[in-house]
Structure formats: C-alpha cells, structure tokens
Design an enzyme around this catalytic site. Structure first.
Site, PDB file in Angstrom:
ATOM      1  N   PHE A 165     -24.785   3.809  33.033  1.00 19.47           N
ATOM      2  CA  PHE A 165     -25.521   4.747  33.889  1.00 19.47           C
ATOM      3  C   PHE A 165     -27.005   4.842  33.548  1.00 19.47           C
ATOM      4  CE2 PHE A 165     -21.124   6.248  34.194  1.00 19.47           C
ATOM      5  CZ  PHE A 165     -20.961   6.291  35.568  1.00 19.47           C
ATOM      6  N   HIS A 202     -16.367  10.090  41.049  1.00 25.83           N
ATOM      7  CA  HIS A 202     -17.544   9.378  40.562  1.00 25.83           C
ATOM      8  C   HIS A 202     -18.811  10.028  41.130  1.00 25.83           C
ATOM      9  CE1 HIS A 202     -20.325   5.976  39.946  1.00 25.83           C
ATOM     10  NE2 HIS A 202     -19.460   5.554  39.038  1.00 25.83           N
TER      11      HIS A 202
END
Length: 222
Positions: A73, A180
């Site tokens: 990320f 998500h």
C-alpha cells in the site's frame, strides 16, 4: 541483478529462500520488474520477525515505475496517493483524527507493521503478472515465523488477504477483517471499520505501545 540480491538476514532461514527464491530469481533475471532489486525485500528488511506486531497484507507492487517502494500500500514520498491509500487515510482521519503527510509507510514498518505483499515483483504496467510464481508461500511463512514471537494483530482488507492467510490467526491474535479500501469496495464495510484505534487499544491491552500511525504528519507539523 537478481543473483546479487541477498535474502533478508533475519528471515533467511525460511524455507522459501531455499526452495522458491532461486527459481523466482531466475525468472526475473534479464527483465525489468518493480520495485527492483534494491527494494524487493524492503518489508522484511524494515521489520524483522522479533519486531512484528501488526500484519497488513497487500497483493503486488504498484506497476507504475517510481511508485512502489517495496511495502504493501506504500508509495515513494513524492508519489501522489493511490486511490486505495487515499481511502485508508480518509478512514484514519475519521478513526484517530490524523493521517501521514505522504504515502511512504516506512515509519509503520519500523514501528512493527509488516507491510507484505503476496507477490513481491511485477512487470511495469502489468499488475498481477507474477501472482502465481510462488511468492505467496513467503507471506505465509513470514507470518508464521512472526507468530512464534508474540500474538499479532491482523488487518485483513478484502478477500485476497483473508484467503491468503486463512488458518494462520490464532485465538490469541487480533483479527480485523473488512472490505478492501479500493474505491470499488470501500463503502461495503471498509469505511467505519476503525482498524487503527482497534489495533492500538489491543496493543496497549497487551502491554505494548500503540502504533504512531500518523508519524510523518506529526513530524511535518513539528
């Protein structure tokens, strides 16, 4: 040169580095791939097993050259926030009132957050192209090794992460599962999940300090 990439010393005895890495390295040799040799094992180098307190699992590195820095990320400091990371920061601001000043999550890794992808390489512009190369065995082995040290907090965003680590969390671990943070799914349960405060409350109940999730913003403000 992939043949010059040393296994992260603290993790080098994992079976992956003996059984799987030589074959993956041979497939990478001679090709362009991201995040490249210098950053491929950054998550493991920044967070040795004895330091792991939290696990956040991603899929594969960002496929745009110059964006990925080897942490799930996370992006290089000068890169504009990807959409999923924007949503992560939006949830963080709602949860704890602050978020980092840029997209580099290295300070999370140094604080004990294992930011590991299930695939650690990707060709430029071809997301997911190396997903079936056997990288996923490293993620499971690394998490299992870290569990030998202490109970862990798992933040599992989306079905991919939940499936990839299925069966590993134990009763003594904290497991936070939600949708998500992708724009396609964030409103289906990611927003409002408040993982950051939950993890810190749990860590403090374990007698450990919480994660300073917004450290870079605090540092910039100071």
């Amino acid at each position: 040169m992939t043949e010059d990439i040393a296994s992260p010393r603290a993790w080098a005895d994992l079976p992956f580095f003996r059984q799987d890495w030589p074959g993956i390295a041979a497939r990478l040799r001679g090709h362009d791939w991201l995040p490249g040799p210098a950053r491929v094992f950054a998550a493991l180098e920044l967070t040795p097993p004895e330091n792991v307190r939290v696990v956040i699992l991603g899929q594969d590195p960002y496929p745009t050259p110059g964006h990925a820095n080897g942490l799930a990320f996370s992006v290089t400091p000068e890169t504009a926030l990807p959409r999923s990371l924007k949503n992560i920061y939006a949830e963080m601001r709602e949860d704890i009132g602050a978020a980092p000043a840029n997209g580099d999550l290295s300070h999370w890794a140094r604080a004990g957050v294992l930011l590991l992808n299930t695939s650690l390489s990707v060709p430029p512009g071809q997301a997911g192209a190396h997903a079936k190369w056997g990288w996923d065995r490293l993620a499971r082995q690394a998490v299992a090794r870290a569990q030998q040290v202490r109970p862990l907090a798992f933040i599992l965003w989306g079905g991919h992460a939940q499936k990839a680590l299925a069966g590993l969390p134990r009763p003594q671990d904290l497991v936070i599962e939600s949708a998500h943070p992708s724009p396609l799914s964030a409103r289906r349960g990611f927003f409002g999940s408040r993982p950051f405060s939950q993890v810190n409350d749990w860590l403090q109940a374990q007698g450990q300090p919480g994660i300073d999730w917004a450290l870079s913003e605090t540092a910039a403000a100071g």
